[in-house]
Design an enzyme around this catalytic site. Structure first.
Site: not given
Ligand code: ASP
Length: 353
Positions: A220, A248-251, A271-272, A274
């Site tokens: 990300t 799916r919706v992430g953070d 990032t990480g 979500g």
């Molecule tokens: N935060 C992002 C998500 O979960 C993934 C990422 O940061 O790599 O969609």
């Protein structure tokens, strides 16, 4: 004759002077800064080739330079965040825009958000297909609609209505991400992990999905900026976690989770996985620690990062505060990251210092 001409000149000069006064000041102060990330999971050193590392470094430097130029000429932190993120979205290296991860069915559904710390205005888009630069669409949501978050077809229609360049699904296809998905499917690697219950140590290495290495999970992109006028902004853009379900919706598109900016405290992008960041509202938590506990930006980022570690997640964040202090904290082997301040010195890092 002369006497007749003079009033005309006078009016002309008065007009010029009025114009000069009305023009916004190009520079309120000397101080400005920009910090970016291109994902919190990096390739292990042993697998990273010098060529690939320099490609990453060049892409990060290009993003920083694009944002720097915006800030140098006195434009806003929002402009700089958008400019820097667009460069990374257009690169196939990062899991955003062009290099996005596919979902489990091989489709590309992108998420992004942006926030203006001056007004707390914010915009996000989720599950958008065929949009080359979701960060720009987020900005359109923020500035040209009464909404904060738009998703799927409605957001895609908004992109078309505002003349954003449409792209075909093939545009997002990269061999690297495709292979990662194939491997995940072939080896039946499960998606993510649930957090350890409160007070309980996770009995595993943080956030490691069996068989997947961290660089296969992340990528990300995000940016946070302080402009010459003292305004903060932040933005984040992603293809989402590889192996996600359709819809799916992430953070990343959620204000307070993936992105947060408030002129009084901090601008942050994370990032990480979500599913963790959404539970703790990671970036907003950083802002709260600065506001209510008086922590420095770096201590606040680290405290939040540690809370994720206790849950079993590897979350990374970048942040900047109104004093131009910058934080870049990551979990794991490194983070594609960098910053630039008013002196124009572009600093790019991948692994530890
Ligand atoms: N935060 C992002 C998500 O979960 C993934 C990422 O940061 O790599 O969609």
């Amino acid at each position: 004759m002369q006497a007749a001409v003079r009033p005309v000149f006078l009016v002309f000069f008065v007009f010029l002077a009025a114009g000069a006064c009305a023009a916004p000041p190009a520079q309120d102060g000397e101080r400005f800064g920009l910090v970016i990330h291109g994902g919190g999971g990096v390739m292990p050193r042993a697998e990273m080739t010098p060529e690939l590392e320099s490609e990453y470094r060049a892409a990060l430097a290009e993003a920083l330079e694009a944002g720097y130029e915006v800030l140098r000429r006195g434009d806003t932190a929002v402009d700089a965040v958008e400019a820097a993120i667009r460069v990374m979205e257009d690169s196939p290296l990062f899991n955003a825009g062009r290099g996005s991860s596919p979902n489990i069915e091989g489709d590309f559904e992108l998420d992004a958000s942006i926030m203006d710390g001056r007004t707390l205005d914010a915009g996000g888009v989720a599950i958008v297909r065929g949009v080359r630069n979701p960060i720009t669409l987020s900005r359109i949501v923020m500035e040209r609609t009464p909404h904060v978050l738009m998703a799927a077809e409605g957001a895609e229609r908004l992109a078309r209505d505002h003349g954003l360049e449409p792209v075909s699904p093939d545009y997002f296809w990269t061999e690297r991400r495709w292979e990662m998905l194939q491997r995940r499917l072939e080896e039946d690697i499960p998606y993510g992990e649930r957090p350890a219950p409160p007070g309980q140590e996770p009995d595993r290495e943080p956030d490691r999905e069996a068989g997947l290495r961290s660089h296969e999970l992340f990528g990300t992109v995000g940016a946070a900026a302080l402009d010459r006028h003292g305004n903060l902004a932040a933005g984040t853009s992603t293809g989402g976690r590889i192996g996600k379900m359709p819809g799916r919706v992430g953070d990343s598109p959620i204000i307070g989770a993936g992105t947060w900016a408030d002129n009084n405290t901090v601008a942050v992008s994370s990032t990480g996985l979500g599913e963790y960041v959404l539970r703790l509202l990671g970036t907003r938590s950083v802002g709260d620690l600065v506001a209510y506990r008086g922590l420095s930006v770096d201590d606040a980022v680290e405290e939040v990062r540690q809370r994720f570690v206790y849950m079993g997640a590897t979350i990374s964040m970048i942040a900047i505060d109104p004093e131009n202090n910058i934080s870049m904290r990551y979990s794991g082997d490194g983070m594609y990251r960098g910053y630039v301040r008013q002196d124009g010195q572009v600093v790019v890092k991948v692994y530890e210092d």
